[in-house]
Every structure is written in C-alpha cells, then in structure tokens.
Design a protein around this motif. Structure first.
Motif, short mmCIF file in Angstrom:
data_model
loop_
_atom_site.label_atom_id
_atom_site.label_comp_id
_atom_site.label_asym_id
_atom_site.label_seq_id
_atom_site.Cartn_x
_atom_site.Cartn_y
_atom_site.Cartn_z
N ALA A 122 0.69 -0.71 -0.42
CA ALA A 122 0.27 -0.08 0.09
C ALA A 122 0.96 1.19 -0.23
O ALA A 122 0.69 2.18 -0.57
N ARG A 123 1.61 0.90 0.64
CA ARG A 123 2.83 2.77 0.87
C ARG A 123 3.34 2.31 -0.38
O ARG A 123 3.69 3.82 -0.61
N PRO A 148 15.41 -3.51 -5.95
CA PRO A 148 14.01 -2.90 -6.20
C PRO A 148 13.47 -2.71 -5.77
O PRO A 148 12.75 -0.83 -4.94
N ALA A 149 13.40 -3.62 -4.27
CA ALA A 149 12.79 -2.90 -3.41
C ALA A 149 13.13 -1.51 -2.93
O ALA A 149 11.93 -1.06 -2.21
N ASP A 150 14.40 -1.55 -2.40
CA ASP A 150 14.31 -0.10 -2.36
C ASP A 150 14.55 0.96 -3.41
O ASP A 150 13.65 1.99 -2.77
N ARG A 151 14.40 0.60 -3.94
CA ARG A 151 13.62 1.83 -4.96
C ARG A 151 12.40 2.07 -4.77
O ARG A 151 12.16 3.45 -5.13
N LEU A 152 12.05 1.11 -4.44
CA LEU A 152 10.40 0.94 -4.58
C LEU A 152 10.16 2.37 -3.02
O LEU A 152 9.89 3.05 -2.86
N ASP A 155 11.13 5.53 -3.91
CA ASP A 155 9.80 6.88 -4.31
C ASP A 155 8.72 6.82 -3.84
O ASP A 155 8.49 7.93 -3.40
N ALA A 156 8.38 5.76 -2.83
CA ALA A 156 7.10 6.37 -1.77
C ALA A 156 8.04 7.76 -0.90
O ALA A 156 6.86 8.41 -0.54
N VAL A 159 7.35 11.33 -2.54
CA VAL A 159 6.06 11.07 -3.00
C VAL A 159 5.20 11.35 -1.46
O VAL A 159 5.03 12.93 -1.52
N GLU A 160 6.18 11.54 -0.35
CA GLU A 160 5.80 11.55 0.81
C GLU A 160 5.91 12.76 0.93
O GLU A 160 6.04 14.03 2.05
N THR A 161 7.05 13.78 0.28
CA THR A 161 8.29 14.94 0.98
C THR A 161 8.20 15.63 -0.32
O THR A 161 9.02 16.61 0.15
N MET A 162 7.88 15.45 -1.53
CA MET A 162 7.60 16.01 -2.87
C MET A 162 7.77 17.44 -2.31
O MET A 162 6.74 17.89 -1.52
#
Length: 209
Positions: A122-123, A148-152, A155-156, A159-162
């Motif tokens: 979800a995050r 890949p998990a760390d890249r995600l 990314d999250a 979105v939280e701090t953009m």
C-alpha cells in the motif's frame, strides 16, 4: 500546476538542447547494430494509466527480457553503443517527449511495468499518485545498484516529501550521478542506507537517524 509549468518549460528547453545528442546517438545506433533507433514499451503512469515510454535502443533486436533480472554490465544483449548510452543515461533523453505529452514529469518515480506495480504494498503504491519522472530520489541514491524493493521505498519517500526545492536538488544531483556514469548497473550491488531507516540528505525532508 507550478510543477507542470516547470515540466513543460524544462522539457521543451531540454529537448532543444538534447536534439543534437539524440541525432548523433541515432546514427551510432544504426551503425552499430541493425534495427530501429527507438524502443517503446507500455508502462504505468499516474493512477495506473498506461502510456508508451520512449528510449534510445540499447539492446540487440530480438533479445528477450529476463523477468525480474537486473541488467548487468556484461549482459550480452546490450550493444556497444547501448552500453555507453545506459552508463550515461542518454538513452532516456527521448522521454522528454513523454514529459511534454503529460505522461511524465522531470522528477518523480521511474515508470514501471503494470505487473511490477501490482507487486507493491500500500505504501509503495503511492508512487502512482504522481506522474513518473525522468529521474528521482532512487536514481540519486544508488540508481540501479540498489535492490528494486529499496528503489520502491525511495519512490514512496519522494511522494511523502515532494516539493520544488527537492526537485531542484534531485535534478542537480542527477547531473553528477547519472550523467557521470555512476551506478548504471546492478553489479556490484550497493547497500545504501535504507530510506525507512535513515533519511537521505536532501533539502525539504526530515527524519530521525
């Protein structure tokens, strides 16, 4: 709205400046291996809407993608010119067209295949709340050498701090990281501080060590 205006102006100016580089790369690709100059692929954009991402071709025609496998420097599918384009990030320049079309932004999470987004929790799925970008936090914090998990997770976190100040910092960092040829391949893998455990030293963000 301001971010979109910056995208339009930046992409238009960037495309004009990059046109000679794209032209030279196109000639080099044709001389190096038979096949088209550009490669397109369906990716998931904002709210999961599919669009065609455009890249300069870096692999031999007829090669099959290996699902879930990270591209390595000695990958035989990559052409000689393709190796240079990948290392410098020049293969991504045609995506400025995607920015002008409104499918992408200059800064944001990199666009993934639809099935890859379906694997997100979800995050991580919040990456679909914004337009995908040419570059982002993951690209300046290890790029392809992190899992890949760390890249995600990066990314999250974006979105939280953009914010626009963070976008500017990412663009400036991209010049030294991506165009400098750093972290273009997964080998050797890199284990930077995880975005949940330690904050990236980026402007406009705050997190405990």
């Amino acid at each position: 709205m301001l971010k979109r205006m910056i995208d339009l102006v930046g992409a238009a100016c960037g495309l004009c400046a990059a046109a000679p580089l794209i032209a030279v790369a196109a000639v080099a690709i044709k001389l190096d291996s038979p096949g088209p100059v550009f490669y397109t692929q369906l990716r998931s954009g904002r709210h999961g809407q599919l669009f065609r991402v455009i890249k300069l071709r870096t692999m031999r025609v007829g090669t099959r993608p290996v699902v879930g496998a990270e591209t390595r420097a000695d990958d035989p599918r990559i052409t000689r010119v393709g190796a240079f384009l990948r290392r410098t990030g020049l293969d991504e320049l045609p995506q400025l067209i995607c920015v002008l079309r409104g499918d992408m932004s200059l800064v944001g999470p990199r666009p993934l295949l639809a099935w890859e987004n379906e694997q997100c929790d979800a995050r991580q799925a919040t990456r679909l709340h914004v337009r995908p970008g040419l570059t982002g936090l993951a690209q300046v914090n290890g790029r392809n050498r992190i899992d890949p998990a760390d890249r995600l997770e990066w990314d999250a976190r974006y979105v939280e701090t953009m914010n626009l100040r963070l976008d500017l910092w990412i663009v400036l960092r991209t010049v030294t990281v991506v165009l400098g040829g750093r972290d273009a391949y997964h080998d050797p893998p890199l284990a930077p501080p995880h975005p949940r455990r330690r904050a990236a030293r980026t402007p406009g963000t705050a997190c405990a060590e």
